[in-house]
Design an enzyme around this catalytic site. Structure first.
Site, PDB file in Angstrom:
ATOM      1  N   GLY A  97       4.184  14.693   0.384  1.00  0.00           N
ATOM      2  CA  GLY A  97       3.216  13.934  -0.418  1.00  0.00           C
ATOM      3  C   GLY A  97       1.814  14.504  -0.282  1.00  0.00           C
ATOM      4  O   GLY A  97       1.054  14.574  -1.255  1.00  0.00           O
ATOM      5  N   SER A 170      -6.529   5.508   1.455  1.00  0.00           N
ATOM      6  CA  SER A 170      -5.631   6.662   1.441  1.00  0.00           C
ATOM      7  C   SER A 170      -6.423   7.960   1.544  1.00  0.00           C
ATOM      8  O   SER A 170      -7.234   8.284   0.674  1.00  0.00           O
ATOM      9  CB  SER A 170      -4.803   6.672   0.145  1.00  0.00           C
ATOM     10  OG  SER A 170      -4.221   7.945  -0.044  1.00  0.00           O
ATOM     11  N   GLN A 172      -5.139  10.793   1.271  1.00  0.00           N
ATOM     12  CA  GLN A 172      -4.644  11.730   0.258  1.00  0.00           C
ATOM     13  C   GLN A 172      -5.394  11.538  -1.052  1.00  0.00           C
ATOM     14  O   GLN A 172      -5.744  12.514  -1.721  1.00  0.00           O
ATOM     15  CB  GLN A 172      -3.140  11.535   0.060  1.00  0.00           C
ATOM     16  CG  GLN A 172      -2.350  11.921   1.309  1.00  0.00           C
ATOM     17  CD  GLN A 172      -0.859  11.721   1.154  1.00  0.00           C
ATOM     18  OE1 GLN A 172      -0.395  11.131   0.185  1.00  0.00           O
ATOM     19  NE2 GLN A 172      -0.104  12.208   2.121  1.00  0.00           N
ATOM     20  N   ASP A 321       1.100   6.773  10.029  1.00  0.00           N
ATOM     21  CA  ASP A 321       2.345   7.542  10.147  1.00  0.00           C
ATOM     22  C   ASP A 321       3.134   7.210  11.411  1.00  0.00           C
ATOM     23  O   ASP A 321       4.254   7.692  11.587  1.00  0.00           O
ATOM     24  CB  ASP A 321       2.031   9.044  10.146  1.00  0.00           C
ATOM     25  CG  ASP A 321       1.541   9.508   8.783  1.00  0.00           C
ATOM     26  OD1 ASP A 321       1.842   8.842   7.771  1.00  0.00           O
ATOM     27  OD2 ASP A 321       0.840  10.541   8.731  1.00  0.00           O
ATOM     28  N   LYS A 348       6.185   5.562   1.683  1.00  0.00           N
ATOM     29  CA  LYS A 348       6.129   6.835   2.419  1.00  0.00           C
ATOM     30  C   LYS A 348       7.415   7.627   2.102  1.00  0.00           C
ATOM     31  O   LYS A 348       8.053   7.384   1.095  1.00  0.00           O
ATOM     32  CB  LYS A 348       5.961   6.553   3.914  1.00  0.00           C
ATOM     33  CG  LYS A 348       4.593   5.941   4.252  1.00  0.00           C
ATOM     34  CD  LYS A 348       3.475   6.943   4.003  1.00  0.00           C
ATOM     35  CE  LYS A 348       2.110   6.353   4.259  1.00  0.00           C
ATOM     36  NZ  LYS A 348       1.032   7.265   3.816  1.00  0.00           N
ATOM     37  N   ARG A 352       9.559   2.616   4.784  1.00  0.00           N
ATOM     38  CA  ARG A 352       9.649   2.589   6.252  1.00  0.00           C
ATOM     39  C   ARG A 352       9.759   1.181   6.821  1.00  0.00           C
ATOM     40  O   ARG A 352      10.184   1.019   7.969  1.00  0.00           O
ATOM     41  CB  ARG A 352       8.452   3.331   6.875  1.00  0.00           C
ATOM     42  CG  ARG A 352       8.573   4.824   6.687  1.00  0.00           C
ATOM     43  CD  ARG A 352       7.500   5.622   7.382  1.00  0.00           C
ATOM     44  NE  ARG A 352       7.821   7.041   7.247  1.00  0.00           N
ATOM     45  CZ  ARG A 352       6.940   8.031   7.369  1.00  0.00           C
ATOM     46  NH1 ARG A 352       5.672   7.754   7.639  1.00  0.00           N
ATOM     47  NH2 ARG A 352       7.330   9.281   7.233  1.00  0.00           N
TER      48      ARG A 352
HETATM   49  C1  S3P Z   1      -2.186  12.306   5.062  1.00  0.00           C
HETATM   50  C2  S3P Z   1      -2.567  11.028   4.746  1.00  0.00           C
HETATM   51  C3  S3P Z   1      -1.699   9.861   4.932  1.00  0.00           C
HETATM   52  C4  S3P Z   1      -0.486  10.169   5.777  1.00  0.00           C
HETATM   53  C5  S3P Z   1       0.134  11.480   5.449  1.00  0.00           C
HETATM   54  C6  S3P Z   1      -0.867  12.615   5.629  1.00  0.00           C
HETATM   55  C7  S3P Z   1      -3.149  13.421   4.833  1.00  0.00           C
HETATM   56  O1  S3P Z   1      -1.275   9.382   3.676  1.00  0.00           O
HETATM   57  O2  S3P Z   1       0.482   9.149   5.641  1.00  0.00           O
HETATM   58  O3  S3P Z   1       1.240  11.743   6.280  1.00  0.00           O
HETATM   59  O4  S3P Z   1      -2.933  14.507   5.386  1.00  0.00           O
HETATM   60  O5  S3P Z   1      -4.136  13.203   4.122  1.00  0.00           O
HETATM   61  P1  S3P Z   1      -2.171   8.345   2.844  1.00  0.00           P
HETATM   62  O6  S3P Z   1      -3.509   8.915   2.807  1.00  0.00           O
HETATM   63  O7  S3P Z   1      -1.559   8.256   1.493  1.00  0.00           O
HETATM   64  O8  S3P Z   1      -2.076   7.058   3.609  1.00  0.00           O
END
Ligand code: S3P
Length: 438
Positions: A97, A170, A172, A321, A348, A352
């Site tokens: 993701g 988030s 991400q 995580d 996720k 989960r």
């Molecule tokens: C991550 C952000 C998290 C995390 C993922 C890695 C990243 O997700 O769960 O494993 O590297 O930015 P979210 O930002 O969607 O919560």
């Protein structure tokens, strides 16, 4: 797909020292930023798991020369902000993701079209959370129904700076918007509803790009488009998300005394330490230092009787995580643990909340899924069979549960452990956690 089964053995204890593989979030970002920087970026401590290799392959397919000097050391010959080339085929993000969402931001500012695809799990994960703000910046996309991958990203759009009030916490989403912002006219900014990991901001600064933060918690983040990144050397610490399995393992397995070396303890990632300490864990940080703009420490854990708690909601994004293995800690504690405010766990690599509740139930524990969390009543873990649903962290969480169970736990569908933790079985064995492959 190659199905791998883990089989645990009861009565282990964790003793000694261990350095778990490199941080996944930082490894992805090192490839992305190193590729669009000017000059050669040297990376050490890189996580050579399948997720980060998907990112590496994607940038190679866009013309970036990335030399693997060893499994964990790379030289990335950056091509500059405008030097990426149109890939000849779809870019496969596998199970990741992070790779798909961050790359969508970065690719929406390029001068060519691209298509991102993923495996079965990734193809069901929500992408509208990034598509929506990126469209507001002028990005063009075509997706499957409900914003699911494959994602077709139209290039040649001049992006415009935009302010995004993020509806979910988030990293991400934040990172996708900031990476698009590098290519946008003017200022791009986000406001986070809860603090999330800040590796993008830190690493951008490490590459000489100005990123501003403001607000009482640092929740407003902004940058100006049109700058350039200058190559940098990156020392990726061990991943606290991988270390978390052993923090729980050494807490719940009697007579354990384990030191996890050189672990990244960025305060946006240490929710797992706070939660385990609230549960009564004996965790100490030693040798604290700053390496390449990120705090790092050795983490020493000794066995302790844990107790159930109500997990504070503000810690949820800081431990997002780590919940699968935190649930194992809860199962082995005394009393009840309640998690709320964690609906994100349902989207996720697997759902989960449900997958953990089912797995715990199959191993004799009363665990009840709720809409946004779980209620776990501690008890004796028993022999049982668990379906990890191809989720690496579910598989490893139940491998740790084996330390406290009075019989063998059989965990199915474990191949994806390689996405984040290559050599999990061998490294685990080196400190006393024996897991057989079936
Ligand atoms: C991550 C952000 C998290 C995390 C993922 C890695 C990243 O997700 O769960 O494993 O590297 O930015 P979210 O930002 O969607 O919560």
């Amino acid at each position: 797909m190659n199905k791998i089964t883990f089989k645990t053995k009861p009565n282990g204890k964790l003793i000694g020292k261990l350095r778990v593989p490199g941080d996944k979030s930082m490894s992805h970002r090192s490839i992305m930023l190193g590729s669009i920087a000017e000059g050669t970026t040297e990376v050490k401590g890189f996580l050579n798991g399948e997720d980060c290799l998907a990112t590496m392959n994607a940038f190679r397919a866009m013309g970036v020369n990335i030399e693997e000097k060893s499994a964990t050391e790379l030289s990335i010959h950056g091509v500059g902000m405008k030097g990426l080339k149109a890939p000849k085929s779809d870019l496969d993000m596998g199970n990741s993701g992070t790779a798909m969402r961050l790359m969508t931001g970065l690719l929406s500012g390029q001068s060519f079209d691209s298509v991102l695809i993923g495996d079965k799990s990734l193809s069901t994960r929500p992408m509208n959370r990034i598509i929506k703000p990126l469209k507001n910046m002028g990005g063009g996309f075509e997706t499957e129904e409900g914003g699911r991958p494959p994602l077709k990203i139209k290039g040649r759009n001049q992006l415009k700076g935009f302010h995004y009030e993020m509806p979910i916490a988030s990293a991400q989403v934040k990172s996708a918007v900031l990476l698009a912002g590098l290519y946008a006219d003017g200022e791009t900014s986000v406001t986070e509803p809860g603090i999330t990991r800040d590796h993008s901001e830190r690493m951008l600064r490490g590459f000489g790009y100005e990123v501003k933060t403001s607000g009482d918690k640092g929740q407003n983040i902004s940058l100006q488009g049109g700058g350039k990144l200058t190559a940098s050397n990156i020392d990726v610490p061990a991943d606290i998300s991988s270390a978390a399995f052993f923090m729980v393992g050494a807490s719940i397995a009697k007579d354990s005394d384990l030191t996890l070396e050189h672990v990244g303890i960025n305060p946006t990632r240490t929710g797992v330490i706070d939660i385990l300490k609230l549960m009564g864990a004996d965790i100490r940080l030693e040798n604290e230092q700053e390496v390449g703009g990120e705090p790092v420490a050795d983490i020493r854990i000794r066995s302790a009787q844990l107790k159930g708690i109500n997990i504070p909601e503000e810690l949820v994004p800081l431990a997002i995580d780590e919940f699968p293995v935190i649930f194992i800690a809860a199962a082995c504690a005394e009393g009840e643990t309640v998690l709320t405010g964690a609906e994100e766990l349902r989207v996720k690599e697997s759902d989960r909340i449900q997958v953990m509740a089912d797995g715990l139930n199959n191993c004799g524990i009363d665990a009840q899924a709720t809409a946004d969390g779980i209620i776990i009543k501690a008890g004796q873990l028993t022999a049982g069979t668990v379906d990890s649903h191809g989720d690496h962290r579910i598989a490893m969480a139940f491998a740790i549960a084996g330390l406290c169970a009075n019989g063998e736990i059989i965990i199915n569908d474990c191949a994806n452990v390689n996405t984040s933790f290559p050599d999990f079985i061998a490294l685990s064995a080196s400190v006393g956690l024996e897991v057989d492959l079936g």
